[in-house]
Scaffold this active site. Sequence first.
Site, mmCIF file in Angstrom:
data_model
loop_
_atom_site.group_PDB
_atom_site.id
_atom_site.type_symbol
_atom_site.label_atom_id
_atom_site.label_comp_id
_atom_site.label_asym_id
_atom_site.label_seq_id
_atom_site.Cartn_x
_atom_site.Cartn_y
_atom_site.Cartn_z
ATOM 1 N N ASP A 201 0.831 9.958 5.372
ATOM 2 C CA ASP A 201 0.365 10.432 6.772
ATOM 3 C C ASP A 201 1.449 10.918 7.719
ATOM 4 O O ASP A 201 1.447 11.220 8.900
ATOM 5 C CB ASP A 201 -0.321 9.208 7.407
ATOM 6 C CG ASP A 201 0.569 7.999 7.450
ATOM 7 O OD1 ASP A 201 1.986 8.001 7.126
ATOM 8 O OD2 ASP A 201 0.269 6.848 7.767
ATOM 9 N N TRP A 261 2.809 -5.355 4.455
ATOM 10 C CA TRP A 261 3.328 -4.211 5.261
ATOM 11 C C TRP A 261 4.666 -4.934 5.873
ATOM 12 O O TRP A 261 4.723 -6.075 6.226
ATOM 13 C CB TRP A 261 2.352 -4.055 6.698
ATOM 14 C CG TRP A 261 2.967 -3.096 7.617
ATOM 15 C CD1 TRP A 261 3.080 -1.972 7.428
ATOM 16 C CD2 TRP A 261 3.819 -3.560 8.696
ATOM 17 N NE1 TRP A 261 3.704 -1.370 8.391
ATOM 18 C CE2 TRP A 261 4.426 -2.405 9.092
ATOM 19 C CE3 TRP A 261 4.584 -4.750 9.227
ATOM 20 C CZ2 TRP A 261 5.232 -2.447 10.243
ATOM 21 C CZ3 TRP A 261 5.141 -5.040 10.303
ATOM 22 C CH2 TRP A 261 5.684 -3.540 10.789
ATOM 23 N N ASP A 265 11.395 -1.146 3.798
ATOM 24 C CA ASP A 265 12.426 0.080 4.260
ATOM 25 C C ASP A 265 13.777 -0.554 4.646
ATOM 26 O O ASP A 265 14.737 0.114 4.438
ATOM 27 C CB ASP A 265 11.628 1.025 5.204
ATOM 28 C CG ASP A 265 11.010 0.207 6.423
ATOM 29 O OD1 ASP A 265 10.939 -1.107 6.439
ATOM 30 O OD2 ASP A 265 10.597 1.029 7.290
ATOM 31 N N MET A 291 2.555 11.801 12.966
ATOM 32 C CA MET A 291 1.912 10.695 11.957
ATOM 33 C C MET A 291 0.089 10.875 12.157
ATOM 34 O O MET A 291 -0.173 10.905 13.496
ATOM 35 C CB MET A 291 2.183 9.563 12.251
ATOM 36 C CG MET A 291 1.776 8.491 11.035
ATOM 37 S SD MET A 291 2.083 6.667 11.416
ATOM 38 C CE MET A 291 0.375 6.294 12.254
ATOM 39 N N HIS A 294 -4.376 6.140 12.533
ATOM 40 C CA HIS A 294 -5.299 5.332 11.449
ATOM 41 C C HIS A 294 -5.220 3.874 11.804
ATOM 42 O O HIS A 294 -4.477 3.459 12.729
ATOM 43 C CB HIS A 294 -4.751 5.840 9.999
ATOM 44 C CG HIS A 294 -3.595 5.108 9.721
ATOM 45 N ND1 HIS A 294 -3.306 3.541 9.068
ATOM 46 C CD2 HIS A 294 -2.348 5.633 9.635
ATOM 47 C CE1 HIS A 294 -1.941 3.722 8.793
ATOM 48 N NE2 HIS A 294 -1.451 4.805 9.041
ATOM 49 N N ARG A 296 -5.330 -0.100 10.504
ATOM 50 C CA ARG A 296 -4.442 -0.772 9.552
ATOM 51 C C ARG A 296 -5.496 -0.894 8.201
ATOM 52 O O ARG A 296 -6.475 -1.198 8.436
ATOM 53 C CB ARG A 296 -4.004 -2.171 10.223
ATOM 54 C CG ARG A 296 -3.030 -2.891 9.048
ATOM 55 C CD ARG A 296 -2.593 -4.145 9.530
ATOM 56 N NE ARG A 296 -1.723 -3.916 10.699
ATOM 57 C CZ ARG A 296 -0.375 -3.860 10.407
ATOM 58 N NH1 ARG A 296 -0.144 -3.492 9.271
ATOM 59 N NH2 ARG A 296 0.211 -3.741 11.469
HETATM 60 N N1 UDH Z 1 -0.686 3.365 1.935
HETATM 61 C C1 UDH Z 1 -1.725 3.821 1.441
HETATM 62 N N2 UDH Z 1 -3.005 2.943 1.449
HETATM 63 C C2 UDH Z 1 -2.833 1.767 2.104
HETATM 64 C C3 UDH Z 1 -1.628 1.335 2.489
HETATM 65 C C4 UDH Z 1 -0.562 2.326 2.598
HETATM 66 O O1 UDH Z 1 -1.974 4.916 0.953
HETATM 67 O O2 UDH Z 1 -3.697 1.049 2.000
HETATM 68 C C5 UDH Z 1 0.482 4.229 1.914
HETATM 69 C C6 UDH Z 1 0.410 5.456 2.698
HETATM 70 O O3 UDH Z 1 1.357 6.339 1.925
HETATM 71 C C7 UDH Z 1 0.907 4.967 4.004
HETATM 72 C C8 UDH Z 1 2.509 4.230 3.377
HETATM 73 O O4 UDH Z 1 1.681 3.631 2.166
HETATM 74 O O5 UDH Z 1 1.492 6.075 4.948
HETATM 75 C C9 UDH Z 1 2.834 3.336 4.421
HETATM 76 O O6 UDH Z 1 1.858 2.348 4.763
HETATM 77 P P1 UDH Z 1 1.907 1.441 6.046
HETATM 78 O O7 UDH Z 1 0.542 1.099 6.334
HETATM 79 O O8 UDH Z 1 3.156 0.618 5.825
HETATM 80 O O9 UDH Z 1 2.619 2.349 7.335
HETATM 81 P P2 UDH Z 1 1.862 3.083 8.266
HETATM 82 O O10 UDH Z 1 2.752 3.787 8.982
HETATM 83 O O11 UDH Z 1 0.868 2.333 9.007
HETATM 84 O O12 UDH Z 1 0.389 4.213 7.508
HETATM 85 C C10 UDH Z 1 1.417 1.071 9.838
HETATM 86 C C11 UDH Z 1 0.463 0.261 10.352
HETATM 87 C C12 UDH Z 1 -0.832 0.879 10.912
HETATM 88 C C13 UDH Z 1 -1.216 0.108 12.222
HETATM 89 C C14 UDH Z 1 -2.124 0.868 13.006
HETATM 90 C C15 UDH Z 1 -2.580 0.020 14.301
HETATM 91 N N3 UDH Z 1 -3.000 1.232 15.099
HETATM 92 C C1 NGS Z 2 9.947 -2.637 11.580
HETATM 93 C C2 NGS Z 2 9.395 -3.012 10.281
HETATM 94 C C3 NGS Z 2 9.756 -1.974 9.391
HETATM 95 C C4 NGS Z 2 8.682 -0.765 9.972
HETATM 96 C C5 NGS Z 2 9.125 -0.373 11.131
HETATM 97 C C6 NGS Z 2 8.212 0.551 11.807
HETATM 98 O O1 NGS Z 2 9.635 -3.729 12.461
HETATM 99 O O2 NGS Z 2 9.249 -2.211 7.969
HETATM 100 O O3 NGS Z 2 9.273 -1.708 12.066
HETATM 101 O O4 NGS Z 2 6.828 0.125 11.636
HETATM 102 N N1 NGS Z 2 10.343 -4.108 9.493
HETATM 103 C C7 NGS Z 2 10.073 -5.419 9.768
HETATM 104 O O5 NGS Z 2 8.968 -5.837 10.242
HETATM 105 C C8 NGS Z 2 11.124 -6.451 9.244
HETATM 106 S S1 NGS Z 2 5.843 1.098 12.159
HETATM 107 O O6 NGS Z 2 5.542 0.908 13.573
HETATM 108 O O7 NGS Z 2 5.872 2.566 11.560
HETATM 109 O O8 NGS Z 2 4.660 0.573 11.729
HETATM 110 O O9 NGS Z 2 8.797 0.496 8.912
#
Ligand code: UDH
Ligand code: NGS
Length: 348
Positions: A201, A261, A265, A291, A294, A296
């Site tokens: 994303d 989650w 990283d 980004m 989306h 969760r």
């Molecule tokens: N991913 C998938 N499918 C899933 C979960 C994760 O394809 O079901 C992949 C995808 O490439 C994503 C990456 O793993 O971009 C990281 O996923 P993530 O859920 O850790 O990170 P993301 O930034 O979302 O996409 C963070 C939490 C979103 C909360 C939103 C509340 N508004």
């Molecule tokens: C930190 C997370 C990381 C994550 C970052 C951003 O707190 O894995 O936030 O997250 N570390 C821990 O929880 C220990 S985000 O806002 O993109 O969802 O990548």
Amino acid sequence: MAADSSVNFNLLHRTCKLVVLLCFLHITVTVFFYVRSLDIPFAFVQNQQSHNNGTGTELKRTLDAGPSPTFQPKTESLDKCPETSPLLVGPMRVEFNNPVSLELIKKENQHIEPGGRYKPKDCKALQKVAIIIPFRKRDEHLKYWLYYLHPILQRQQLDYGVYVINQDGDEIFNRAKLLNVGYAEALKDYDYECFVFSDVDLIPMDDRNTYKCFSQPRHLSVSMDKFGFRLPYNQYFGGVSSMSKEQFLTINGFPNNYWGWGGEDDDIYNRLASKGMSISRPSNEVGKCRMIRHVRDKQNEPNPQRFDRIAHTRETMNKDGIKSLSYKLVSKQTLDLFTKITVDIGKP
Ligand code: UDH
Ligand code: NGS
């Protein structure tokens, strides 16, 4: 009186001529002996040898085998692509209002080979790059990613392949283990030397942010819209990053045991820091990215063990990583715009 002075003048004139002649003779003799002492023919041979690695064999090979490779026609090997691609356009508009179809993406990227492979035709790419995307049920995001990234990566003149690592089943998601699988599977295809790990994303807003490797591990998504175009914290290494094969192997790849989650990283950052590596980053301007918003995902809730795990990276990293990776390959599909690898990575 006039005759006297004329005789004196003639004598003086002759004496001067003699002195000049003697000087000339002296200089000639000195130069002759000086030049002889330099032994110029020997020095000349020495110089030739030093141009040929000091062995003299190059000269012999040239005489024996005809023209040296530098004389061969240029069609056999392309020149290296320039360090900075001349095709880059800089800042770009990125938006997610209108859905895109795979047909449109294919139409607009006709030079992409099956499996999402590409390399420039007119020059030899500086790096062979595998782009690894962890994935499950994000098809709409993947289309935007392919729509934006394929043209960018082609303009960056990379020799690249796109690998989507699809977690099979409905068990809890494991991003870092999928990235390890991507590394291992991509290497079965091609001699990749650089690996870019990208969330599905995240879309760069500037094509000067080259998806390649650097002398230190690279963090590419440094300026995300959701964080107000800045790093959320200095050690942040999530989103999009790149590592050479050597850098990846030095840290034993990524952890396999972060289910759900968060934290994986940070564990990767700890691995790099523990091996004395630093993080290379583009500027905030070049590193801008968007980004796709989306909710969760199901089965990717925050991992309650993540804080404990990142506190012990140094002790666990040598046991848990690419060396201990195990998974079951479910399928490998060579699709038009990417290679889709579906994999059973088990459960916690
Ligand atoms: N991913 C998938 N499918 C899933 C979960 C994760 O394809 O079901 C992949 C995808 O490439 C994503 C990456 O793993 O971009 C990281 O996923 P993530 O859920 O850790 O990170 P993301 O930034 O979302 O996409 C963070 C939490 C979103 C909360 C939103 C509340 N508004
Ligand atoms: C930190 C997370 C990381 C994550 C970052 C951003 O707190 O894995 O936030 O997250 N570390 C821990 O929880 C220990 S985000 O806002 O993109 O969802 O990548």
